[in-house]
Design a protein around this motif. Structure first.
Motif, PDB file in Angstrom:
ATOM      1  N   ARG A  55     -19.086 -24.512   8.215  1.00 14.20           N
ATOM      2  CA  ARG A  55     -18.689 -22.964   9.000  1.00 14.20           C
ATOM      3  C   ARG A  55     -19.591 -22.129   8.975  1.00 14.20           C
ATOM      4  N   TYR A  56     -20.005 -21.363   9.763  1.00 12.72           N
ATOM      5  CA  TYR A  56     -21.018 -20.167   9.594  1.00 12.72           C
ATOM      6  C   TYR A  56     -20.528 -18.845  10.153  1.00 12.72           C
ATOM      7  N   THR A  57     -20.740 -17.878   9.262  1.00 12.19           N
ATOM      8  CA  THR A  57     -20.501 -16.436   9.648  1.00 12.19           C
ATOM      9  C   THR A  57     -21.559 -15.639   9.444  1.00 12.19           C
ATOM     10  N   ALA A  58     -21.522 -14.634  10.120  1.00 11.91           N
ATOM     11  CA  ALA A  58     -22.458 -13.356   9.970  1.00 11.91           C
ATOM     12  C   ALA A  58     -21.561 -12.038  10.375  1.00 11.91           C
ATOM     13  N   PRO A  59     -22.043 -10.902   9.684  1.00 15.25           N
ATOM     14  CA  PRO A  59     -21.616  -9.604  10.153  1.00 15.25           C
ATOM     15  C   PRO A  59     -22.186  -9.216  11.390  1.00 15.25           C
ATOM     16  N   TYR A  60     -21.445  -8.201  12.038  1.00 10.56           N
ATOM     17  CA  TYR A  60     -21.702  -7.863  13.395  1.00 10.56           C
ATOM     18  C   TYR A  60     -21.494  -6.163  13.418  1.00 10.56           C
ATOM     19  N   HIS A  61     -22.448  -5.775  13.907  1.00 11.96           N
ATOM     20  CA  HIS A  61     -22.161  -4.369  14.091  1.00 11.96           C
ATOM     21  C   HIS A  61     -23.144  -3.696  15.326  1.00 11.96           C
ATOM     22  N   CYS A  62     -23.228  -2.494  15.255  1.00  8.53           N
ATOM     23  CA  CYS A  62     -24.038  -1.907  16.447  1.00  8.53           C
ATOM     24  C   CYS A  62     -25.548  -2.653  16.380  1.00  8.53           C
ATOM     25  N   MET A  63     -25.809  -3.029  17.343  1.00  8.17           N
ATOM     26  CA  MET A  63     -27.199  -3.580  17.535  1.00  8.17           C
ATOM     27  C   MET A  63     -28.417  -2.586  17.788  1.00  8.17           C
ATOM     28  N   HIS A  64     -28.137  -1.235  17.749  1.00 11.09           N
ATOM     29  CA  HIS A  64     -28.886  -0.033  18.115  1.00 11.09           C
ATOM     30  C   HIS A  64     -30.244  -0.601  19.025  1.00 11.09           C
ATOM     31  N   CYS A  65     -29.570  -0.896  20.236  1.00 13.01           N
ATOM     32  CA  CYS A  65     -30.344  -1.127  21.350  1.00 13.01           C
ATOM     33  C   CYS A  65     -31.748  -0.244  21.394  1.00 13.01           C
ATOM     34  N   LEU A  66     -32.651  -0.439  21.984  1.00 12.55           N
ATOM     35  CA  LEU A  66     -33.900   0.328  22.343  1.00 12.55           C
ATOM     36  C   LEU A  66     -33.549   1.038  23.486  1.00 12.55           C
ATOM     37  N   ASP A  67     -32.939   0.713  24.521  1.00 11.74           N
ATOM     38  CA  ASP A  67     -32.606   1.569  25.794  1.00 11.74           C
ATOM     39  C   ASP A  67     -30.878   1.337  25.766  1.00 11.74           C
ATOM     40  N   PRO A  68     -30.314   2.142  24.980  1.00 15.24           N
ATOM     41  CA  PRO A  68     -28.843   1.810  24.611  1.00 15.24           C
ATOM     42  C   PRO A  68     -28.077   2.327  25.827  1.00 15.24           C
ATOM     43  N   SER A  69     -27.169   1.203  26.510  1.00 12.46           N
ATOM     44  CA  SER A  69     -26.499   1.348  27.304  1.00 12.46           C
ATOM     45  C   SER A  69     -25.225   2.620  27.130  1.00 12.46           C
ATOM     46  N   CYS A  70     -24.955   2.639  26.014  1.00 17.20           N
ATOM     47  CA  CYS A  70     -23.589   3.623  25.544  1.00 17.20           C
ATOM     48  C   CYS A  70     -24.227   4.899  25.656  1.00 17.20           C
ATOM     49  N   VAL A  71     -25.387   5.095  25.317  1.00 18.73           N
ATOM     50  CA  VAL A  71     -25.966   6.418  25.548  1.00 18.73           C
ATOM     51  C   VAL A  71     -26.060   6.965  26.933  1.00 18.73           C
ATOM     52  N   SER A  72     -26.622   6.038  27.680  1.00 21.70           N
ATOM     53  CA  SER A  72     -26.740   6.397  29.117  1.00 21.70           C
ATOM     54  C   SER A  72     -25.516   6.729  29.742  1.00 21.70           C
ATOM     55  N   ALA A  73     -24.472   5.894  29.504  1.00 21.26           N
ATOM     56  CA  ALA A  73     -22.976   5.967  30.092  1.00 21.26           C
ATOM     57  C   ALA A  73     -22.367   7.379  29.429  1.00 21.26           C
ATOM     58  N   CYS A  74     -22.531   7.731  28.288  1.00 21.63           N
ATOM     59  CA  CYS A  74     -21.925   8.933  27.799  1.00 21.63           C
ATOM     60  C   CYS A  74     -22.239  10.172  28.652  1.00 21.63           C
ATOM     61  N   THR A  75     -21.390  10.790  29.366  1.00 22.13           N
ATOM     62  CA  THR A  75     -21.750  12.056  30.174  1.00 22.13           C
ATOM     63  C   THR A  75     -21.551  13.511  29.290  1.00 22.13           C
ATOM     64  N   VAL A  76     -21.149  13.270  28.098  1.00 23.71           N
ATOM     65  CA  VAL A  76     -21.286  14.452  27.340  1.00 23.71           C
ATOM     66  C   VAL A  76     -22.129  14.578  26.086  1.00 23.71           C
ATOM     67  N   GLY A  77     -23.086  13.532  25.915  1.00 25.61           N
ATOM     68  CA  GLY A  77     -23.953  13.522  24.883  1.00 25.61           C
ATOM     69  C   GLY A  77     -23.247  13.376  23.474  1.00 25.61           C
ATOM     70  N   ALA A  78     -21.975  12.816  23.404  1.00 28.24           N
ATOM     71  CA  ALA A  78     -21.844  12.457  21.993  1.00 28.24           C
ATOM     72  C   ALA A  78     -22.344  11.017  21.318  1.00 28.24           C
ATOM     73  N   LEU A  79     -22.874  10.318  22.389  1.00 25.96           N
ATOM     74  CA  LEU A  79     -23.740   9.028  21.667  1.00 25.96           C
ATOM     75  C   LEU A  79     -25.261   9.635  22.064  1.00 25.96           C
ATOM     76  N   GLN A  80     -25.987   9.505  20.745  1.00 25.02           N
ATOM     77  CA  GLN A  80     -27.384   9.959  21.273  1.00 25.02           C
ATOM     78  C   GLN A  80     -28.281   8.958  20.371  1.00 25.02           C
ATOM     79  N   GLN A  81     -29.475   8.852  20.846  1.00 24.64           N
ATOM     80  CA  GLN A  81     -30.571   7.837  20.117  1.00 24.64           C
ATOM     81  C   GLN A  81     -31.621   9.135  19.508  1.00 24.64           C
TER      82      GLN A  81
END
Ligand code: SF4
Ligand code: SF4
Ligand code: SF4
Length: 258
Positions: A55-81
């Protein structure tokens, strides 16, 4: 921003013992209950036949993408890099539209469905601890060093070195190196990432470029969406306040602000 100076994680599923100290550390660090913490577990479940079980496990959290899709999708700048590559979230700007949830290929932004005025929950890489010269709480707490933290390029090089040194121990894949155009969180594992329950995508280019054309390249559209969503969010906010006042009146409880 130079990618050589961004931070990174190396998460080694062969070392994780599923003790969940990292989840507790994140919960304490962010002063949130466990169900709203910014990290959770992925894993294989029990595999094989008794007595040869695995059995294998690993913790999982934000990947902090180099070009984050979430930042580009947020219209009000709540997500920033920021200049270090860290993707942060500002709850004061968020209008609750949840575009980031649909944009993220890793299914990371979480919505507080059980809250009256729900917001997004997402790992910010313990940016306050980093500012004080510390390590992210999850990495600092892991008793088996399954979570390592350092410079992104060093973590990537270490991931490849571990696979090269022990090819019988790991599948030949550094998850996060190319996924979604590259990220700052890398995984190595004894079994495939499909078996680990991680999102599998052949897409090696982040859709952020196309998102930006829609949300930022057409200001009139972005502004209209933001105004509409802000209006809806404020209406919900007002309704929530009215409901709370009505509930307090029916409970006979005093208003905290009086
Ligand atoms: S603290 Fe380390 S060993 Fe424990 S669950 Fe988290 S990553 Fe795995
Ligand atoms: S993993 Fe998802 S939430 Fe995190 S930076 Fe990438 S797109 Fe954004
Ligand atoms: S870096 Fe900080 S916020 Fe992100 S998962 Fe680890 S402890 Fe939680």
């Amino acid at each position: 921003m130079s990618r050589n100076h961004t931070y990174g994680f190396l998460i080694d599923a062969s070392r994780c013992i599923d003790c969940r100290a990292c989840l507790v550390a994140c919960s304490v660090e962010n002063d949130v209950p466990m169900e709203h913490t910014r990290i959770w577990m992925k894993g294989t479940g029990v595999m094989g036949k008794f007595p040869d079980l695995q059995r294998y496990t690993a913790p999982y959290h934000c990947m902090h993408c180099l070009d984050p899709s979430c930042v580009s999708a947020c219209t009000v700048g709540a997500l920033q890099q920021n200049e270090d590559g860290i993707v942060t979230y500002d709850d004061k700007r968020c209008i609750g539209c949840r575009y980031c949830m649909y944009a993220c290929p890793f299914e990371i932004p979480n919505f507080e469905w059980d809250q009256r005025l729900a917001l997004i929950v997402k790992c910010d890489l313990c940016v306050n601890r980093l500012a004080e010269g510390g390590q992210p709480a999850c990495a600092a707490t892991c008793p088996t060093q399954a979570i390592l933290f350092g410079k992104r390029e060093e973590m990537l090089a270490l991931a490849h070195a571990r696979i090269e040194d022990a090819p019988h121990r790991y599948v030949n894949h550094v998850y996060g190196e190319f996924e979604n155009g590259g990220t700052s969180t890398f995984y190595i594992s004894p079994v495939s990432f499909e078996q680990m329950g991680m999102p599998i995508t052949d897409e090696t280019r982040s859709p952020a470029h196309f998102n930006r054309l829609v949300t930022h390249g057409t200001p009139a559209v972005a502004a209209t969406v933001a105004v509409a969503m802000s209006g809806a969010y404020l209406a919900i906010k007002r309704q929530s306040a009215d409901n709370a006042a009505a509930e307090q009146a029916s409970d006979g409880r005093p208003d905290d602000h009086e």
